[in-house]
Write a protein that holds these residues in place. Structure first.
Motif, PDB file in Angstrom:
ATOM      1  N   ASN A  48      -6.395   9.610   4.204  1.00  0.00           N
ATOM      2  CA  ASN A  48      -6.257  10.352   2.963  1.00  0.00           C
ATOM      3  C   ASN A  48      -5.659  11.719   3.237  1.00  0.00           C
ATOM      4  N   VAL A  49      -4.999  12.261   2.209  1.00  0.00           N
ATOM      5  CA  VAL A  49      -4.480  13.616   2.248  1.00  0.00           C
ATOM      6  C   VAL A  49      -5.330  14.440   1.298  1.00  0.00           C
ATOM      7  N   GLN A  50      -5.894  15.536   1.805  1.00  0.00           N
ATOM      8  CA  GLN A  50      -6.716  16.395   0.964  1.00  0.00           C
ATOM      9  C   GLN A  50      -5.977  17.695   0.690  1.00  0.00           C
ATOM     10  N   VAL A  51      -6.026  18.119  -0.572  1.00  0.00           N
ATOM     11  CA  VAL A  51      -5.400  19.378  -0.981  1.00  0.00           C
ATOM     12  C   VAL A  51      -6.528  20.367  -1.245  1.00  0.00           C
ATOM     13  N   TYR A  52      -6.427  21.564  -0.616  1.00  0.00           N
ATOM     14  CA  TYR A  52      -7.462  22.581  -0.748  1.00  0.00           C
ATOM     15  C   TYR A  52      -6.940  23.761  -1.563  1.00  0.00           C
ATOM     16  N   ASP A  53      -7.879  24.443  -2.234  1.00  0.00           N
ATOM     17  CA  ASP A  53      -7.499  25.670  -2.932  1.00  0.00           C
ATOM     18  C   ASP A  53      -7.574  26.844  -1.955  1.00  0.00           C
ATOM     19  N   GLY A  54      -7.404  28.041  -2.428  1.00  0.00           N
ATOM     20  CA  GLY A  54      -7.368  29.221  -1.570  1.00  0.00           C
ATOM     21  C   GLY A  54      -8.687  29.518  -0.890  1.00  0.00           C
ATOM     22  N   HIS A  55      -9.809  28.990  -1.393  1.00  0.00           N
ATOM     23  CA  HIS A  55     -11.122  29.275  -0.835  1.00  0.00           C
ATOM     24  C   HIS A  55     -11.616  28.167   0.104  1.00  0.00           C
ATOM     25  N   GLY A  56     -10.795  27.152   0.349  1.00  0.00           N
ATOM     26  CA  GLY A  56     -11.179  26.073   1.254  1.00  0.00           C
ATOM     27  C   GLY A  56     -11.899  24.931   0.572  1.00  0.00           C
ATOM     28  N   ASN A  57     -11.937  24.920  -0.751  1.00  0.00           N
ATOM     29  CA  ASN A  57     -12.580  23.819  -1.477  1.00  0.00           C
ATOM     30  C   ASN A  57     -11.559  22.719  -1.751  1.00  0.00           C
ATOM     31  N   PRO A  58     -11.954  21.464  -1.549  1.00  0.00           N
ATOM     32  CA  PRO A  58     -11.000  20.375  -1.827  1.00  0.00           C
ATOM     33  C   PRO A  58     -10.730  20.251  -3.317  1.00  0.00           C
ATOM     34  N   VAL A  59      -9.452  20.197  -3.655  1.00  0.00           N
ATOM     35  CA  VAL A  59      -9.041  20.080  -5.049  1.00  0.00           C
ATOM     36  C   VAL A  59      -8.651  18.643  -5.373  1.00  0.00           C
ATOM     37  N   GLU A  60      -7.934  18.013  -4.460  1.00  0.00           N
ATOM     38  CA  GLU A  60      -7.409  16.683  -4.730  1.00  0.00           C
ATOM     39  C   GLU A  60      -7.430  15.865  -3.429  1.00  0.00           C
ATOM     40  N   VAL A  61      -7.791  14.594  -3.564  1.00  0.00           N
ATOM     41  CA  VAL A  61      -7.756  13.666  -2.438  1.00  0.00           C
ATOM     42  C   VAL A  61      -6.902  12.476  -2.866  1.00  0.00           C
ATOM     43  N   ARG A  62      -5.849  12.226  -2.124  1.00  0.00           N
ATOM     44  CA  ARG A  62      -4.979  11.095  -2.456  1.00  0.00           C
ATOM     45  C   ARG A  62      -4.638  10.339  -1.174  1.00  0.00           C
ATOM     46  N   PRO A  63      -4.300   9.060  -1.319  1.00  0.00           N
ATOM     47  CA  PRO A  63      -3.968   8.281  -0.111  1.00  0.00           C
ATOM     48  C   PRO A  63      -2.706   8.810   0.547  1.00  0.00           C
ATOM     49  N   ALA A  64      -2.676   8.721   1.857  1.00  0.00           N
ATOM     50  CA  ALA A  64      -1.512   9.155   2.615  1.00  0.00           C
ATOM     51  C   ALA A  64      -0.358   8.192   2.361  1.00  0.00           C
ATOM     52  N   PRO A  65       0.859   8.696   2.347  1.00  0.00           N
ATOM     53  CA  PRO A  65       2.001   7.803   2.147  1.00  0.00           C
ATOM     54  C   PRO A  65       2.157   6.851   3.330  1.00  0.00           C
ATOM     55  N   GLN A  66       2.448   5.605   3.006  1.00  0.00           N
ATOM     56  CA  GLN A  66       2.615   4.580   4.035  1.00  0.00           C
ATOM     57  C   GLN A  66       4.060   4.573   4.516  1.00  0.00           C
ATOM     58  N   GLU A  67       4.229   4.629   5.802  1.00  0.00           N
ATOM     59  CA  GLU A  67       5.558   4.554   6.383  1.00  0.00           C
ATOM     60  C   GLU A  67       5.718   3.185   7.024  1.00  0.00           C
ATOM     61  N   GLU A  68       6.879   2.606   6.844  1.00  0.00           N
ATOM     62  CA  GLU A  68       7.173   1.341   7.513  1.00  0.00           C
ATOM     63  C   GLU A  68       7.462   1.634   8.971  1.00  0.00           C
ATOM     64  N   GLN A  69       6.690   1.010   9.836  1.00  0.00           N
ATOM     65  CA  GLN A  69       6.880   1.219  11.267  1.00  0.00           C
ATOM     66  C   GLN A  69       7.287  -0.098  11.900  1.00  0.00           C
ATOM     67  N   ALA A  70       8.367  -0.069  12.608  1.00  0.00           N
ATOM     68  CA  ALA A  70       8.806  -1.257  13.330  1.00  0.00           C
ATOM     69  C   ALA A  70       8.051  -1.331  14.658  1.00  0.00           C
ATOM     70  N   LEU A  71       7.879  -2.537  15.153  1.00  0.00           N
ATOM     71  CA  LEU A  71       7.240  -2.695  16.448  1.00  0.00           C
ATOM     72  C   LEU A  71       8.171  -2.154  17.524  1.00  0.00           C
ATOM     73  N   SER A  72       7.634  -1.285  18.330  1.00  0.00           N
ATOM     74  CA  SER A  72       8.440  -0.689  19.400  1.00  0.00           C
ATOM     75  C   SER A  72       7.754  -0.945  20.736  1.00  0.00           C
ATOM     76  N   LEU A  73       8.429  -0.545  21.790  1.00  0.00           N
ATOM     77  CA  LEU A  73       7.877  -0.728  23.128  1.00  0.00           C
ATOM     78  C   LEU A  73       6.592   0.069  23.302  1.00  0.00           C
ATOM     79  N   SER A  74       6.532   1.228  22.671  1.00  0.00           N
ATOM     80  CA  SER A  74       5.329   2.055  22.810  1.00  0.00           C
ATOM     81  C   SER A  74       4.124   1.432  22.124  1.00  0.00           C
ATOM     82  N   SER A  75       4.333   0.551  21.134  1.00  0.00           N
ATOM     83  CA  SER A  75       3.201  -0.112  20.506  1.00  0.00           C
ATOM     84  C   SER A  75       2.910  -1.469  21.146  1.00  0.00           C
ATOM     85  N   LEU A  76       3.893  -2.050  21.808  1.00  0.00           N
ATOM     86  CA  LEU A  76       3.681  -3.347  22.441  1.00  0.00           C
ATOM     87  C   LEU A  76       3.166  -3.239  23.871  1.00  0.00           C
ATOM     88  N   ALA A  77       3.429  -2.140  24.546  1.00  0.00           N
ATOM     89  CA  ALA A  77       2.982  -1.982  25.933  1.00  0.00           C
ATOM     90  C   ALA A  77       1.459  -2.011  26.056  1.00  0.00           C
TER      91      ALA A  77
END
Length: 140
Positions: A69-98
């Motif tokens: 989740n992505v949390q948005v805070y106001d100036g005093h550190g209180n959470p204002v909004e919580v929304r899901p993080a954007p999904q990125e399409e990730q291809a399988l790479s050598l770093s994930s297969l190793a």
């Protein structure tokens, strides 16, 4: 210093017993199954292969899932909004297969051990059957 040495002396046999007892029991089970039947000895190698494949496939599938989740805070550190993080399409790479390949190799050590036990008993059984055939042929 003496207290840590005593704790090691006490803990080491307990840890070794907790690790070596199940391993030795599985090896004894594999030997017993190989002696019982020709194909019964393939049960434990097949199970360990399936477990290692499941581990590898779950690493590759869930390793690229993202999430959170992505949390948005106001100036005093209180959470204002919580929304899901954007999904990125990730291809399988050598770093994930190793890591999955290393997990596959490490996870198949029991498969190789169980398979080696099975091959030993299979070759032994085949040799005894060949000797019996030769004895029967010699008697004729």
């Amino acid at each position: 210093m003496a207290a840590s040495f005593i704790s090691v002396v006490i803990a080491l046999p307990i840890i070794l017993t907790a690790v070596l007892l199940p391993v030795s029991l599985l090896a004894a089970l594999q030997v017993w199954m190989c002696r019982k039947g020709k194909w019964l000895g393939l049960v434990l190698p097949a199970l360990s292969l399936l477990i290692s494949l499941t581990l590898c496939l779950s690493m590759t599938a869930y390793g690229t899932a993202g999430g959170g989740n992505v949390q948005v805070y106001d100036g005093h550190g209180n959470p204002v909004e919580v929304r899901p993080a954007p999904q990125e399409e990730q291809a399988l790479s050598l770093s994930s297969l190793a890591p999955a390949a290393l997990m596959f190799l490490a996870g198949n050590v029991p498969t190789a051990v169980f398979g080696g036990i099975w091959l030993y008993f299979k070759n032994r059984r085949d040799r005894q059957e060949d000797l019996m055939k030769m004895r029967i042929e010699d008697l004729e």
